[in-house]
Design an enzyme around this catalytic site. Sequence first.
Site, mmCIF file in Angstrom:
data_model
loop_
_atom_site.group_PDB
_atom_site.id
_atom_site.type_symbol
_atom_site.label_atom_id
_atom_site.label_comp_id
_atom_site.label_asym_id
_atom_site.label_seq_id
_atom_site.Cartn_x
_atom_site.Cartn_y
_atom_site.Cartn_z
ATOM 1 N N GLU A 208 0.836 -1.193 0.000
ATOM 2 C CA GLU A 208 0.000 0.000 0.000
ATOM 3 C C GLU A 208 0.878 1.252 0.000
ATOM 4 O OE1 GLU A 208 -2.901 -0.246 3.248
ATOM 5 O OE2 GLU A 208 -2.516 -2.396 3.376
ATOM 6 N N GLU A 318 -9.910 6.924 2.688
ATOM 7 C CA GLU A 318 -10.368 6.272 3.909
ATOM 8 C C GLU A 318 -10.313 7.268 5.058
ATOM 9 O OE1 GLU A 318 -8.243 3.298 6.978
ATOM 10 O OE2 GLU A 318 -8.647 2.363 5.056
#
Length: 409
Positions: A208, A318
Amino acid sequence: MAAALVAVALTTPAVSAAAGGRSSAERLRRQQVRGLLRRLNKAPLASIQSPDGDIIDCVHISKQPAFDHPLLKNHTIQMRPSYYPGGKYNGSKNEPHPITQTWHQNGKCPDNTVPIRRIKEEDILRASSIRKYGKKRPRYIPNLIPTADPDTPKQHAIASARNANDHYGTKASFNLWQPEIERKDDFSLTQLWVTSGSYTDEDLNTVEAGWQVYPGMYGDNNTRLFIYWTRDAYSETGCYNLVCPGFVQTNNQIAIGGSLSPVSIYGGSQYDIDILVWKDPKGGNWWLQVGGSDVGYWPSSIFSGFTNGASSIQWGGEVFSPDAGQTSTQMGSGHFPQEGFGKASHIRNIQVVDSSNSLQPPSVSGVGLASEQPNCYNVQSGTDSVNWGTYIFYGGPGKNPSCPYSKTN
């Protein structure tokens, strides 16, 4: 008066014992923190004081934290990828601009070193526990079939590649913002996820990368470059940045965890960073490139999956908020997708690396979209064959008159 004095005398030993216990526990905690700091902060050849308060240590490339990993004790550093994906800049007429970080104002690290943000005692003490410092909680991958779960502390607005099984990486341009954070334990991020395996089998592997605003991690509200990895569904392994051994850095000018500047202004100047992650066909290491510069790689040996390609690739935002009640922490620019360029945050030129090591649009059918609470944070997609390729606008303000969601209801 005498009775009062007796009562005080009778309770004083218990109070003292309790205070002594707390003091002893606090001393032990600080000893553990300092032990962790000695492991994390490697001896530098030079140090640079950043204007934002960070200290950037220039550590010899062979002494970086990665080589504390038991599987990397005799690792030979791969200084550059064996192959780059073909068509790196498809969908855009402009090559990426090198990123700028705040610490660059005061110097650069010399050759054969890597810049590492020094972790301070107060950074670790802000974590809920020493063991959890620098780690995500389980269940951090967005749900492709979003549900309004009243107990979830995180909310997403994301796009996902359809039929990702034959994909070996991704590239996109990420709009840079500095979202406002309502609560001290909240964070807001924008990132890409490349994953293999599943939660069900407890073998979820991820690489990520993106940017985040996370006061609990860094002690400020700066927009920062970050990376993450796990090999067991965020259970025991993996971490942010270089907090645990794993990622091998090769670049001497990009500090992972360092502040990014400048950031976009609502209705004004816009700034993006290009991020490319791909699996080197020779050896299987997962390389990271930011702003057109190779940063380093996740060695194939630290993963339990990724034998072939990825099973899922996602892009988006997010927001995490562990406290009860809907947060007003912003995602992206803090504005909804329909406001468009310059006002809503975007991710553009979204591409995936195919089995021939070439960058291609995600698919002829575009990308799948998901948002748990679209009245709080949402996402829209589109295509532009001239400059933007496949893109999304995403984000939102969180709590608002149409988003009264509460975990206590």
